[in-house]
Design a protein around this motif. Structure first.
Motif, PDB file in Angstrom:
ATOM      1  N   LYS A 137      51.695  92.779 -33.226  1.00  0.00           N
ATOM      2  CA  LYS A 137      51.187  92.405 -34.544  1.00  0.00           C
ATOM      3  C   LYS A 137      51.417  90.923 -34.837  1.00  0.00           C
ATOM      4  CE  LYS A 137      50.951  94.524 -39.074  1.00  0.00           C
ATOM      5  NZ  LYS A 137      51.607  95.436 -40.002  1.00  0.00           N
ATOM      6  N   ARG A 138      52.662  90.494 -34.431  1.00  0.00           N
ATOM      7  CA  ARG A 138      52.985  89.077 -34.666  1.00  0.00           C
ATOM      8  C   ARG A 138      52.098  88.166 -33.819  1.00  0.00           C
ATOM      9  NH1 ARG A 138      58.894  87.499 -33.524  1.00  0.00           N
ATOM     10  NH2 ARG A 138      58.238  85.340 -33.390  1.00  0.00           N
ATOM     11  N   TRP A 139      51.900  88.629 -32.555  1.00  0.00           N
ATOM     12  CA  TRP A 139      51.081  87.817 -31.651  1.00  0.00           C
ATOM     13  C   TRP A 139      49.654  87.687 -32.211  1.00  0.00           C
ATOM     14  CZ3 TRP A 139      46.517  89.115 -29.301  1.00  0.00           C
ATOM     15  CH2 TRP A 139      46.036  88.200 -28.362  1.00  0.00           C
ATOM     16  N   PHE A 140      49.166  88.837 -32.735  1.00  0.00           N
ATOM     17  CA  PHE A 140      47.811  88.860 -33.293  1.00  0.00           C
ATOM     18  C   PHE A 140      47.686  87.870 -34.458  1.00  0.00           C
ATOM     19  CE2 PHE A 140      44.651  90.667 -36.256  1.00  0.00           C
ATOM     20  CZ  PHE A 140      43.556  90.640 -35.418  1.00  0.00           C
ATOM     21  N   HIS A 141      48.736  87.882 -35.302  1.00  0.00           N
ATOM     22  CA  HIS A 141      48.705  86.956 -36.441  1.00  0.00           C
ATOM     23  C   HIS A 141      48.753  85.512 -35.985  1.00  0.00           C
ATOM     24  CE1 HIS A 141      48.510  89.586 -39.823  1.00  0.00           C
ATOM     25  NE2 HIS A 141      49.502  90.357 -39.353  1.00  0.00           N
ATOM     26  N   HIS A 142      49.606  85.294 -34.925  1.00  0.00           N
ATOM     27  CA  HIS A 142      49.697  83.924 -34.390  1.00  0.00           C
ATOM     28  C   HIS A 142      48.355  83.473 -33.842  1.00  0.00           C
ATOM     29  CE1 HIS A 142      54.309  83.489 -33.797  1.00  0.00           C
ATOM     30  NE2 HIS A 142      53.933  83.639 -35.047  1.00  0.00           N
ATOM     31  N   ALA A 143      47.761  84.389 -33.071  1.00  0.00           N
ATOM     32  CA  ALA A 143      46.466  84.034 -32.445  1.00  0.00           C
ATOM     33  C   ALA A 143      45.419  83.781 -33.522  1.00  0.00           C
ATOM     34  CB  ALA A 143      46.016  85.169 -31.523  1.00  0.00           C
ATOM     35  N   LYS A 144      45.440  84.624 -34.534  1.00  0.00           N
ATOM     36  CA  LYS A 144      44.461  84.468 -35.618  1.00  0.00           C
ATOM     37  C   LYS A 144      44.692  83.145 -36.361  1.00  0.00           C
ATOM     38  CE  LYS A 144      42.256  87.436 -38.974  1.00  0.00           C
ATOM     39  NZ  LYS A 144      42.450  88.537 -39.907  1.00  0.00           N
ATOM     40  N   GLY A 145      45.981  82.836 -36.545  1.00  0.00           N
ATOM     41  CA  GLY A 145      46.323  81.584 -37.217  1.00  0.00           C
ATOM     42  C   GLY A 145      45.884  80.385 -36.404  1.00  0.00           C
ATOM     43  N   ARG A 146      46.106  80.474 -35.073  1.00  0.00           N
ATOM     44  CA  ARG A 146      45.693  79.368 -34.190  1.00  0.00           C
ATOM     45  C   ARG A 146      44.182  79.196 -34.224  1.00  0.00           C
ATOM     46  NH1 ARG A 146      49.716  80.940 -30.535  1.00  0.00           N
ATOM     47  NH2 ARG A 146      48.235  82.213 -29.362  1.00  0.00           N
ATOM     48  N   GLN A 147      43.505  80.339 -34.193  1.00  0.00           N
ATOM     49  CA  GLN A 147      42.034  80.303 -34.204  1.00  0.00           C
ATOM     50  C   GLN A 147      41.528  79.670 -35.511  1.00  0.00           C
ATOM     51  OE1 GLN A 147      40.365  84.175 -33.695  1.00  0.00           O
ATOM     52  NE2 GLN A 147      38.383  83.409 -33.063  1.00  0.00           N
ATOM     53  N   ALA A 148      42.160  80.110 -36.591  1.00  0.00           N
ATOM     54  CA  ALA A 148      41.752  79.561 -37.893  1.00  0.00           C
ATOM     55  C   ALA A 148      42.020  78.064 -37.958  1.00  0.00           C
ATOM     56  CB  ALA A 148      42.500  80.280 -39.004  1.00  0.00           C
ATOM     57  N   ALA A 149      43.170  77.652 -37.387  1.00  0.00           N
ATOM     58  CA  ALA A 149      43.508  76.221 -37.392  1.00  0.00           C
ATOM     59  C   ALA A 149      42.482  75.430 -36.590  1.00  0.00           C
ATOM     60  CB  ALA A 149      44.906  76.025 -36.822  1.00  0.00           C
ATOM     61  N   LEU A 150      42.109  75.996 -35.421  1.00  0.00           N
ATOM     62  CA  LEU A 150      41.125  75.312 -34.575  1.00  0.00           C
ATOM     63  C   LEU A 150      39.777  75.195 -35.297  1.00  0.00           C
ATOM     64  CD1 LEU A 150      41.762  76.747 -31.001  1.00  0.00           C
ATOM     65  CD2 LEU A 150      41.897  74.368 -31.710  1.00  0.00           C
ATOM     66  N   ILE A 151      39.406  76.290 -35.943  1.00  0.00           N
ATOM     67  CA  ILE A 151      38.128  76.266 -36.681  1.00  0.00           C
ATOM     68  C   ILE A 151      38.192  75.222 -37.795  1.00  0.00           C
ATOM     69  CG2 ILE A 151      36.665  77.610 -38.274  1.00  0.00           C
ATOM     70  CD1 ILE A 151      37.287  80.058 -36.497  1.00  0.00           C
ATOM     71  N   ASN A 152      39.337  75.198 -38.481  1.00  0.00           N
ATOM     72  CA  ASN A 152      39.476  74.218 -39.567  1.00  0.00           C
ATOM     73  C   ASN A 152      39.405  72.785 -39.061  1.00  0.00           C
ATOM     74  OD1 ASN A 152      39.591  75.922 -41.740  1.00  0.00           O
ATOM     75  ND2 ASN A 152      41.790  76.286 -41.544  1.00  0.00           N
TER      76      ASN A 152
END
Lengths: 311, 432
Positions: free
Chosen positions: A21-36
């Protein structure tokens, strides 16, 4: 691979493993950061030319000549705007452009939606052929239409001293008619409306007919309220195209009273010399109505393109 | 962008081809060498690509036209302003529709097309002759307004292109004067070119790209002793040995001597690189002087004009000429306006407002000319200046020159191939 190595790997895996779950959140956060980051870079890329235009409009000729060029003005020359407005009757040009663009938008939205509805939802003989003719019209370059269009305007019967055969006078030349009527409706607007109307379910039409509604009420009360994004999209595109039109107003007008903003801006571009500070000041002022319009209509405009705009 | 310009070119060709359609039957004015102002009357229209900005408009409407009305009280002039960028479309649609302005100002190289189609009045029949004009203008300039042996236009102002050197930069490199031959041009350009440690260009030794590629080539072509067309303008001559040498030198400047890189400067630059020191020498328009006065007057003392000297003297001129419509309903009033606009006082005022070169020789002594070194230089060397144009299809083909020249500079074709291909295109247009 030796046993200790496998063990070591297992241990290190144990240590480094992150709960799913934590990894998923991290990955999602990284993805969102990259998109931003990508979106920020994209926004900067889009904004810089606009910013450059505004900043250039505030520089002196001496500063514009400097190398390497400056980004921010050393001395903010707000007087360039006053000088630009003094150079030509821009208030009049603004008014003319606004009247023409608004009228074009109104005509396009009213008549274009009717034509689009008819092509999409009313069956009649030759409908496909007419639609193909519209598609063909989209492929004709604007410049090749200018001379025939000009002749139509000049030989308009019973206008400008012309007789019933269109001879003897100047027709619509140098009048509001020439500025408004030929550009009032475009094949691309009708095409876009047709595509929007096609995307709506047939059930609505059938239910409306059972309720006894006529064709015009089905068009105006049932379907058209459902295509607000289309109206915003076509309206904005029409306004923008009309606002930026240069060649046609230049060709059909001779008196300064009927000149539009884009023609007015040309006074700063002489054959071998451009007054950049004034041109950019004028362009900045000419951009304002478009920006304001986009800010108010952007919600529908974006919906228009994402929902059913181009199919 | 290329597609757009291709469409524009195609449309331009189509529009010029349509010219003949709308031309009304020719009416010839009666020859009358002296106009009686009281007898000249009527409402006439003027189409002008100069006077289009605010100062120009003020000059025309507040100063010049009142003077004209004082002399010709029974004439009314309706002015239609445009820019050179759109003059062709404006003229062509006007001609096609039969509503030709009574007086039209147009460029050098334009007269041929419109005279050939019968749009312009033969000024000889209105009382202006070649011999009379040659008393006041340089022969080459009078010929820019002629077609098929007849006079169709009177020059008002000239735009010239010649070499300009930044003497402060040349002196730093050990040179006291601008180049007087191609060999010296190459030598000084190489000596004044500056590149950074990674090889990127910081200062061009010789800038050819701030100017339209066609005009830069023509200046070099004339410098090589070449011609654009044969004597009767029935065939291209720019792909001769001289033309190939001129384009070869331009390509070598970029690819062999590396005194300028493609894209280092462009015609859209805000300021000419000679003004801000990004170039040591270049081919420039005479209004560079006016631009420098506005942008950085301290540089004026360092700007030195020179004729690019090869086998011949390379100096190019374009300009604005006044013409009268062949179907003008008031030919005498139109002629009166044409004479007024090309008269010394009006022409001087128009030239001063735009920083251009007066066509009238007598204006060499005027304060304006004496105070502007580039204009003065241009006027002193008008005898070696050459113009573009020639055949009546010039307006159709002139847009093909820049891509051909750029193709050679980019190394996509050899200069000979580029010019031969261009010549074939031009010949097809002439034979059409």
């Amino acid at each position: 691979m030796t046993l200790p190595t496998i063990k070591a790997l297992a241990i290190s895996e144990e240590i480094t493993v992150v709960p799913r779950k934590r990894w998923f959140h991290h990955a999602k956060g990284r993805q969102a950061a990259l998109i931003n980051v990508a979106l920020t870079l994209g926004s900067i890329t889009m904004l810089v030319p606009f910013l450059w235009m505004v900043l250039t409009s505030l520089k002196s000729p001496a500063e514009l000549a400097q190398f390497p060029p400056t980004f921010f003005p050393q001395e903010w020359m707000f007087s360039n705007y006053a000088a630009t407005l003094d150079a030509a009757p821009f208030g009049l040009y603004f008014r003319n452009s606004f009247v023409i663009a608004t009228t074009h938008t109104f005509i396009t939205v009213v008549l274009g939606s009717m034509a689009g509805y008819a092509l999409a939802r009313i069956y009649f003989k030759g409908r496909e052929a007419i639609f193909l003719a519209f598609i063909a019209m989209l492929m004709i370059p604007t410049y090749t239409k200018i001379v025939p269009q000009f002749l139509l305007v000049k030989f308009m019967p019973l206008f400008g001293g012309n007789d019933i055969l269109g001879q003897g006078g100047s027709g619509w030349l140098d009048t509001w008619w020439a500025l408004i009527i030929p550009g009032g409706l475009s094949a691309s607007a009708i095409f876009l409306f047709r595509q929007f109307y096609l995307s709506l379910p047939k059930d609505l039409e059938e239910a409306a007919r059972i309720d006894g509604l006529g064709e015009f009420r089905i068009f105006s009360q049932i379907y058209t309220p459902l295509i607000k994004p289309a109206i915003a999209t076509v309206g904005l595109l029409t306004f923008q195209e009309s606002w930026n039109n240069f060649l046609w107003p230049l060709l059909v007008t001779t008196s300064s009273d009927l000149r539009v903003i884009q023609v007015g801006l040309a006074v700063f571009q002489q054959l071998d010399n451009t007054q950049w500070q004034y041109l950019m000041a004028g362009t900045t002022m000419a951009t304002v109505p478009m920006v304001v319009l986009f800010i108010f209509a952007q919600k529908y405009f974006i919906q228009g393109f994402t929902n059913a705009g181009i199919k | 962008m290329e597609v757009k310009s291709q469409i524009r070119r195609t449309a331009s060709v189509a529009m010029v081809a349509l010219l003949g359609l709308g031309i009304a039957a020719c009416t010839t004015g009666e020859a009358d060498t002296n106009l009686n102002p009281d007898e000249v009357s009527g409402e006439i229209s003027l189409l002008t690509p100069i006077f289009e900005g605010s100062p120009g408009q003020d000059l025309l409407e507040d100063e010049l036209l009142p003077q004209f009305y004082e002399e010709y009280p029974n004439v009314t002039v309706n002015v239609d302003y445009t820019t050179y960028g759109n003059l062709n479309e404006k003229l062509t649609t006007a001609v096609v529709s039969g509503l030709v302005p009574d007086v039209m100002l147009m460029g050098v190289g334009w007269i041929e097309a419109f005279a050939d189609k019968g749009v312009l009045a033969d000024l000889g029949e209105l009382g202006l002759s070649e011999d009379t004009l040659k008393e006041s203008y340089t022969a080459e300039i009078v010929e820019a307004g002629m077609w098929d042996g007849n006079v169709y236009a009177v020059p008002i102002m000239l735009d010239t292109r010649f070499g300009v050197a930044r003497m402060d930069i040349l002196k730093e490199a050990g040179y006291d004067s601008p180049p007087s031959s191609w060999e010296e041009l190459i030598e000084i350009a190489e000596a004044t070119t500056v590149r950074s440690g990674n090889g990127s260009l910081e200062r061009a030794g010789f800038d050819m790209m701030s100017l339209d590629a066609r005009q830069a080539f023509e200046t070099m072509l004339f410098s090589a002793g070449g011609e654009l067309f044969n004597e009767d303008a029935t065939a291209p001559a720019f792909n001769s040995d001289e033309g190939v040498a001129a384009l070869g030198l331009m390509a070598d400047m970029v690819n062999k001597y590396k005194v300028e890189d493609i894209g280092f400067t462009s015609t859209d630059d805000i300021v000419n690189p000679l003004i801000n020191g990004r170039a040591a020498m270049g081919i420039a328009h005479n209004n560079l002087w006016t631009q420098a006065m506005e942008a950085d007057p301290t540089v004026l003392d360092n700007l030195e004009p020179f004729v690019i000297q090869g086998e011949s003297s390379g100096m190019f001129f374009g300009g604005t000429l006044a013409t009268v419509a062949n179907n003008s309903k008031n030919p005498q009033a139109a002629r009166a306006l044409l004479e007024f606009l090309s008269s010394p006082d009006a022409a001087l005022a128009a030239n001063e407002q735009r920083g251009n070169v007066p066509a009238l020789t007598e204006l060499l002594d005027s304060d304006y000319v004496q105070s502007n070194r580039f204009v003065q230089f241009a006027m002193e060397n008008l005898d070696v200046a050459q113009r573009e144009g020639g055949p009546s299809q010039w307006l159709e083909v002139r847009g093909d020159f820049a891509p051909a020249v750029q193709g050679a500079l980019l190394g996509q074709k050899t200069p000979q191939e580029a010019l031969d291909d261009l010549a074939a295109l031009v010949q097809t247009a002439i034979d059409r």
